[in-house]
Design a protein around this motif. Structure first.
Motif, PDB file in Angstrom:
ATOM      1  N   ALA A   1       8.024  34.566  89.598  1.00 10.47           N
ATOM      2  CA  ALA A   1       7.281  33.542  88.858  1.00 10.47           C
ATOM      3  C   ALA A   1       7.043  32.264  89.668  1.00 10.47           C
ATOM      4  O   ALA A   1       5.911  31.779  89.711  1.00 10.47           O
ATOM      5  CB  ALA A   1       7.976  33.233  87.534  1.00 10.47           C
TER       6      ALA A   1
ATOM      7  N   VAL B   1       4.522  29.990  77.777  1.00  7.48           N
ATOM      8  CA  VAL B   1       5.049  31.356  77.910  1.00  7.48           C
ATOM      9  C   VAL B   1       4.897  32.046  76.566  1.00  7.48           C
ATOM     10  O   VAL B   1       5.309  31.507  75.537  1.00  7.48           O
ATOM     11  CB  VAL B   1       6.536  31.352  78.320  1.00  7.48           C
ATOM     12  CG1 VAL B   1       7.086  32.767  78.368  1.00  7.48           C
ATOM     13  CG2 VAL B   1       6.720  30.656  79.664  1.00  7.48           C
TER      14      VAL B   1
ATOM     15  N   TYR C   1      10.800  32.298  83.436  1.00  8.98           N
ATOM     16  CA  TYR C   1       9.419  31.927  83.097  1.00  8.98           C
ATOM     17  C   TYR C   1       9.323  30.493  82.609  1.00  8.98           C
ATOM     18  O   TYR C   1       8.462  29.739  83.055  1.00  8.98           O
ATOM     19  CB  TYR C   1       8.873  32.867  82.017  1.00  8.98           C
ATOM     20  CG  TYR C   1       8.812  34.302  82.438  1.00  8.98           C
ATOM     21  CD1 TYR C   1       7.832  34.756  83.310  1.00  8.98           C
ATOM     22  CD2 TYR C   1       9.740  35.217  81.967  1.00  8.98           C
ATOM     23  CE1 TYR C   1       7.779  36.082  83.699  1.00  8.98           C
ATOM     24  CE2 TYR C   1       9.698  36.544  82.352  1.00  8.98           C
ATOM     25  CZ  TYR C   1       8.713  36.974  83.217  1.00  8.98           C
ATOM     26  OH  TYR C   1       8.671  38.276  83.607  1.00  8.98           O
TER      27      TYR C   1
END
Length: 148
Positions: A67, A101, A93
């Motif tokens: 990420a 998210v 995330y």
């Protein structure tokens, strides 16, 4: 370099979508050395550029371990995750994308009651509970809930 012919992405924009998400961003990890993380970052950057060129936001799908690199090098705007709570990787995330998210959890792998997950500060701001087979609402196995 850019993706000059991206009809799927362009059709999403033409059809009125706000965003697209790109999956299998960790395919290098299953390629037996044929691809590297840098290869995937380069492709991801092209896909994000193609989305942005037609006015769409671009979402990272899964690939928690990458990420930070995917957001920094490719410029993703948000992430779509599957089972980040079940795999204990939501922070991977949210540390990168904050409240941008969207997490989908499945009924057959819940680590605890969904209502409890919704009130947990470690959970993404947007969580959805679905049945794994994504059956239609008139099917007995249908499940759909979201955190409010």
């Amino acid at each position: 370099m850019c993706i000059r012919d991206s009809p799927w992405i362009e059709h999403c924009a033409d059809d009125g979508f706000d965003a697209v998400e790109f999956d299998n961003l960790d395919s290098y990890s299953r390629s037996k050395g044929a691809l590297s993380l840098d290869d995937n970052l380069a492709l991801a950057a092209l896909l994000v550029e193609a989305a942005h060129d037609v006015g769409l936001a671009a979402g990272q799908k899964n690939a928690a371990e990458d990420a930070p690199a995917l957001q920094e090098h490719a410029g993703f705007d948000f992430a779509v995750t599957e089972e980040c709570a079940a795999y204990e990787e939501c922070a991977a995330y949210t540390d990168v994308y904050g409240e941008r998210v969207i997490d989908i959890e499945y009924t057959d792998e819940l680590p605890r009651p969904f209502a409890e997950m919704c009130t947990d500060d470690a959970s993404p701001a947007s969580m959805v509970l679905r049945d794994r087979d994504l059956v239609p609402p008139d099917d007995d196995g249908y499940a759909f809930e979201s955190c409010r």
